[in-house]
Design a protein around this motif. Structure first.
Motif, short mmCIF file in Angstrom:
data_model
loop_
_atom_site.label_atom_id
_atom_site.label_comp_id
_atom_site.label_asym_id
_atom_site.label_seq_id
_atom_site.Cartn_x
_atom_site.Cartn_y
_atom_site.Cartn_z
N ILE A 1 125.71 7.15 94.24
CA ILE A 1 124.32 6.71 94.11
C ILE A 1 124.23 5.27 93.59
N ALA A 2 125.39 4.66 93.28
CA ALA A 2 125.38 3.23 92.97
C ALA A 2 124.92 2.43 94.18
N THR A 3 125.02 3.02 95.36
CA THR A 3 124.56 2.33 96.57
C THR A 3 123.07 2.03 96.53
N GLN A 4 122.33 2.74 95.68
CA GLN A 4 120.90 2.46 95.56
C GLN A 4 120.65 1.04 95.07
N SER A 5 121.62 0.47 94.35
CA SER A 5 121.48 -0.91 93.88
C SER A 5 121.40 -1.90 95.04
N VAL A 6 122.06 -1.57 96.14
CA VAL A 6 122.00 -2.45 97.31
C VAL A 6 120.56 -2.56 97.81
N PHE A 7 119.89 -1.44 97.92
CA PHE A 7 118.51 -1.45 98.40
C PHE A 7 117.56 -2.02 97.35
N GLU A 8 117.85 -1.75 96.06
CA GLU A 8 117.05 -2.32 94.99
C GLU A 8 117.08 -3.84 95.02
N HIS A 9 118.28 -4.42 95.14
CA HIS A 9 118.39 -5.87 95.12
C HIS A 9 117.92 -6.50 96.42
N TYR B 1 133.74 2.11 107.06
CA TYR B 1 132.58 2.92 107.44
C TYR B 1 132.48 2.94 108.96
N VAL B 2 131.76 3.91 109.47
CA VAL B 2 131.59 4.08 110.91
C VAL B 2 130.13 4.41 111.17
N GLU B 3 129.57 3.81 112.20
CA GLU B 3 128.23 4.18 112.67
C GLU B 3 128.33 4.60 114.12
N ASP B 4 127.85 5.78 114.43
CA ASP B 4 127.90 6.29 115.79
C ASP B 4 126.58 6.97 116.12
N SER B 5 125.80 6.31 116.96
CA SER B 5 124.53 6.86 117.45
C SER B 5 123.60 7.28 116.31
N GLY B 6 123.47 6.41 115.33
CA GLY B 6 122.53 6.66 114.25
C GLY B 6 123.05 7.50 113.11
N VAL B 7 124.31 7.92 113.17
CA VAL B 7 124.91 8.69 112.08
C VAL B 7 126.00 7.83 111.45
N TRP B 8 125.86 7.59 110.14
CA TRP B 8 126.75 6.70 109.41
C TRP B 8 127.61 7.51 108.45
N THR B 9 128.88 7.15 108.35
CA THR B 9 129.78 7.77 107.37
C THR B 9 130.64 6.67 106.77
N SER B 10 131.10 6.88 105.55
CA SER B 10 131.91 5.86 104.91
C SER B 10 133.16 6.46 104.31
N ALA B 11 134.12 5.59 104.02
CA ALA B 11 135.29 5.98 103.24
C ALA B 11 134.87 6.22 101.80
N GLY B 12 135.85 6.34 100.91
CA GLY B 12 135.54 6.76 99.56
C GLY B 12 134.99 5.68 98.65
N MET B 13 134.29 6.13 97.63
CA MET B 13 133.87 5.34 96.49
C MET B 13 133.17 4.04 96.87
N LEU C 1 125.24 -2.11 102.62
CA LEU C 1 125.03 -3.50 103.02
C LEU C 1 124.94 -3.65 104.54
N ALA C 2 125.71 -2.84 105.26
CA ALA C 2 125.63 -2.88 106.72
C ALA C 2 124.27 -2.40 107.20
N MET C 3 123.70 -1.42 106.51
CA MET C 3 122.35 -0.99 106.85
C MET C 3 121.33 -2.10 106.61
N VAL C 4 121.49 -2.82 105.48
CA VAL C 4 120.59 -3.94 105.19
C VAL C 4 120.72 -5.01 106.27
N GLU C 5 121.97 -5.28 106.67
CA GLU C 5 122.16 -6.28 107.73
C GLU C 5 121.51 -5.82 109.03
N ARG C 6 121.64 -4.55 109.35
CA ARG C 6 121.02 -4.02 110.57
C ARG C 6 119.49 -4.16 110.50
N ASP C 7 118.93 -3.95 109.31
CA ASP C 7 117.47 -3.97 109.16
C ASP C 7 116.91 -5.38 109.01
N LEU C 8 117.62 -6.24 108.25
CA LEU C 8 117.03 -7.52 107.85
C LEU C 8 117.88 -8.74 108.20
#
Length: 317
Positions: free
Chosen positions: A17-25, A148-160, A168-175
């Motif tokens: 849930i530290a990933t929430q900081s990416v969207f926060e910033h 990480y891997v994105e395939d047809s709208g489903v994203w998965t990542s490696a550990g930690m 960050l890749a989602m942010v790049e895709r969006d913005l």
């Protein structure tokens, strides 16, 4: 406003849930907030993490009415002993029909796989559990060497920490890349890794049992620009070539030639990602005969040519 819902289960990893900081910033750097981040669980209420701290959650809403753009499933420390509940799996199946994208961070990919959302898709997960994922879900194409891997709208990542790269890749895709680069700087991330970057270190993977073989690997890494024959490596650690090959293979599970090629590939990949040197120069510096030889090794080792690695690395910044 893009709404992001984190679906938490008991024992979720705090790191995910530290990933929430990416969207926060991202919001802090934008002229107006772009993301709304909300924590959910199937029943709502307090959900305990693997560390013991609790997070307050809302009851998961009916997916068709939720307006959630992205659902993110955090991982747990041991997905084999902590399977998702039938209610969670049913919810995710329904949610996938209404959300723009679904994501599993670290072992959260196991939950998506159990829900059937990874069937026929490429996916990544923590390297420690990658083989188990492939065995349990043979219809998933597990890429255990990807951040990480994105395939047809489903994203998965490696550990930690790989979850940060996924976010960050989602942010790049969006913005766009500038927004993602700005957030990475604010989070003091030394390097924002591309999805195709390896989650492994060749030296760590080999893990020799003796100092002698470790010394041979250290010697090889310091001298990658040389031909590095078995005879030279054996002499460096005072063994006969025959004895060296036998001990090396027994301790690492690889032949000396294959291990050296792995070290060359790792060094070349890092130079391609982090420098602007021409590929001919990189091939020479890392001990490949020429650019063509390096390309053939990249195709065997990574499934893509060096040019693709460079394009992806440049697109990450």
């Amino acid at each position: 406003m893009h709404r992001i819902g984190y679906l938490l289960n008991e024992g979720f990893q705090v790191m995910t849930i530290a990933t929430q900081s990416v969207f926060e910033h991202t919001n802090l750097g934008a002229s107006a907030p772009f993301y709304s981040i909300e924590n959910y669980s199937i029943e709502g209420g307090e959900v305990r993490s693997s560390l013991g701290m609790s997070v307050s959650t809302q009851p998961a809403p009916p997916p068709a009415q939720s307006g959630i753009d992205t659902w993110i499933v955090p991982g747990v420390n041991d997905p084999l002993s902590s399977p998702a509940s039938p209610q969670t799996l049913a919810f995710l199946r329904e949610a996938s029909a209404h959300a723009r994208r679904m994501a599993g961070i670290c072992t959260g990919g196991f939950v998506l796989a159990e829900a059937g959302l990874l069937a026929g898709r490429r996916a990544s997960t923590h390297w420690f559990f990658a083989r188990e994922m492939q065995m349990r879900f043979p219809d998933v194409r597990v890429e255990d060497d990807r951040i990480y891997v994105e395939d047809s709208g489903v994203w998965t990542s490696a550990g930690m920490t790989a979850g940060l790269d996924l976010a960050l890749a989602m942010v790049e895709r969006d913005l766009g890349a500038d927004a993602a680069r700005s957030v990475a700087h604010k989070l003091v991330m030394h390097q924002r890794r591309s999805g195709g970057q390896s989650q492994h270190s060749e030296m760590l993977d080999l893990a020799p049992k003796s100092d002698r073989i470790q010394n041979a690997l250290d010697y090889a890494r310091r001298n990658l620009g040389r031909a590095l024959t078995v005879e030279e490596l054996a002499e460096a650690v005072h063994l006969s070539p025959r004895q060296f090959s036998r001990v090396f293979t027994a301790e690492t599970g690889q032949s000396p030639a294959r291990a050296v090629e792995g070290l060359r590939l790792e060094a070349a990949r890092l130079m391609i990602e982090r420098s602007t040197h021409p590929l001919d120069v990189i091939a020479r510096e890392t001990g490949f005969r020429d650019r063509r030889h390096m390309r053939e090794a990249f195709q065997r080792g990574f499934g893509v040519p060096p040019q693709a690695v460079r394009r992806e690395a440049r697109g990450a910044f």
